[in-house]
Scaffold this motif. Structure first.
Motif, PDB file in Angstrom:
ATOM      1  N   ASN A 138      42.383  52.572  43.819  1.00 53.42           N
ATOM      2  CA  ASN A 138      41.525  51.607  44.525  1.00 53.42           C
ATOM      3  C   ASN A 138      40.679  52.276  45.596  1.00 53.42           C
ATOM      4  O   ASN A 138      40.334  51.666  46.606  1.00 53.42           O
ATOM      5  CB  ASN A 138      42.392  50.498  45.134  1.00 53.42           C
ATOM      6  CG  ASN A 138      41.630  49.204  45.368  1.00 53.42           C
ATOM      7  OD1 ASN A 138      40.497  49.044  44.924  1.00 53.42           O
ATOM      8  ND2 ASN A 138      42.246  48.274  46.076  1.00 53.42           N
ATOM      9  N   LYS A 144      44.526  46.294  49.452  1.00 56.35           N
ATOM     10  CA  LYS A 144      43.958  45.001  49.102  1.00 56.35           C
ATOM     11  C   LYS A 144      43.987  43.976  50.228  1.00 56.35           C
ATOM     12  O   LYS A 144      43.012  43.265  50.422  1.00 56.35           O
ATOM     13  CB  LYS A 144      44.644  44.424  47.851  1.00 56.35           C
ATOM     14  CG  LYS A 144      46.090  44.001  48.042  1.00 56.35           C
ATOM     15  CD  LYS A 144      46.704  43.525  46.723  1.00 56.35           C
ATOM     16  CE  LYS A 144      47.943  42.683  46.979  1.00 56.35           C
ATOM     17  NZ  LYS A 144      47.631  41.368  47.582  1.00 56.35           N
ATOM     18  N   THR A 169      39.049  44.868  44.072  1.00 55.11           N
ATOM     19  CA  THR A 169      40.434  45.316  43.928  1.00 55.11           C
ATOM     20  C   THR A 169      41.030  44.850  42.608  1.00 55.11           C
ATOM     21  O   THR A 169      41.802  45.583  41.974  1.00 55.11           O
ATOM     22  CB  THR A 169      41.280  44.808  45.116  1.00 55.11           C
ATOM     23  OG1 THR A 169      40.993  45.611  46.266  1.00 55.11           O
ATOM     24  CG2 THR A 169      42.776  44.903  44.819  1.00 55.11           C
TER      25      THR A 169
END
Length: 248
Positions: free
Chosen positions: A16, A151, A179
């Motif tokens: 991510n 996130k 995400t």
């Protein structure tokens, strides 16, 4: 809005990881690329990833993980100073308390718990997010900020930064929801839980971020008041942040 392509913002060992630059502000300026990156945890980086961070000039990693999270997956990256900005994952503790009572939360109840977590970011963790913003101001070299999945704690940090730079909320929500495309769930980090609960906990939904924005608006009088009040940035610091992180 489609994401801004950036070939630099990829790492093999962090699913991510991305540059928060490239987005347009409401007045038409663009957030500078190559200065601030967001990520999931950095404990799985390859040697090539470390070399990439060095190429990018990253000198600090701002780590929002709790103590147990960092202890379970520590990291040391040559040339990068880790800065602990600890926010304990309270939603997990709340879920564990319910399970201990024999209660299996519904999807709706789990979403409500996540929304409560985001309101806590605004009201209970303002001091930590203030340290985050001040660190960006004090250290002009490129930085990366992260938590475990990149996130929630990271998502609100990115929303706060982009808001301070003048990016509109629709664009901020777009960045936040990336995400769900980029993060690769890791069962080793998630723990045990019912599938419908874990799906809520390890993805992002607009409702979560909107809960934070609603708290900012209704309890703090809007983002500018929140930035200058609870976060503690004076107008000159907000102007300096824009000077540093917006293209001339």
């Amino acid at each position: 809005m489609t994401p801004i392509p950036n070939s630099l913002a990829t790492l093999q060992g962090a699913s991510n990881f991305r540059d928060v630059g490239g987005y347009l502000t409401a007045d038409g300026q663009r957030v500078r690329r190559g200065q601030v990156f967001r990520s999931d945890h950095l404990a799985g980086l390859t040697a090539a990833d470390v070399a990439r961070l060095q190429e990018l000039g990253v000198r600090h990693s701002l780590d929002f993980r709790g103590v147990a999270e960092y202890t379970a997956t520590p990291y040391a990256i040559a040339g990068v100073e880790r800065v602990a900005l600890t926010i304990e994952p309270t939603v997990i503790a709340r879920m564990q308390a319910l399970v201990a009572q024999g209660v299996v939360p519904t999807t709706e109840e789990t979403v409500a718990l996540m929304c409560e977590t985001y309101r806590d970011f605004v009201n209970r963790n303002a001091d930590t997010y203030s340290r985050f913003m001040k660190h960006l101001l004090e250290q002009p070299t490129p930085q990366v900020f992260h938590c475990t999945a990149g996130k929630d704690r990271t998502g609100f940090a990115a929303a706060l930064l982009l808001s301070a730079l003048g990016v509109d909320r629709a664009t901020i929500e777009h960045d936040y929801l990336l995400t769900n495309q980029l993060y690769k769930r890791d069962a080793r980090l998630e723990g045990q839980g019912h599938p419908h609960v874990m799906k809520v906990l390890w993805q992002v939904q607009p409702e979560f971020l909107n809960a934070a924005f609603d708290a900012v608006d209704t309890q703090h009088g809007g983002m500018q008041n929140y930035l200058q009040g609870a976060i503690g940035l004076i107008p000159q610091e907000l102007a300096e942040l824009k000077r540093m992180l917006l293209e001339a």
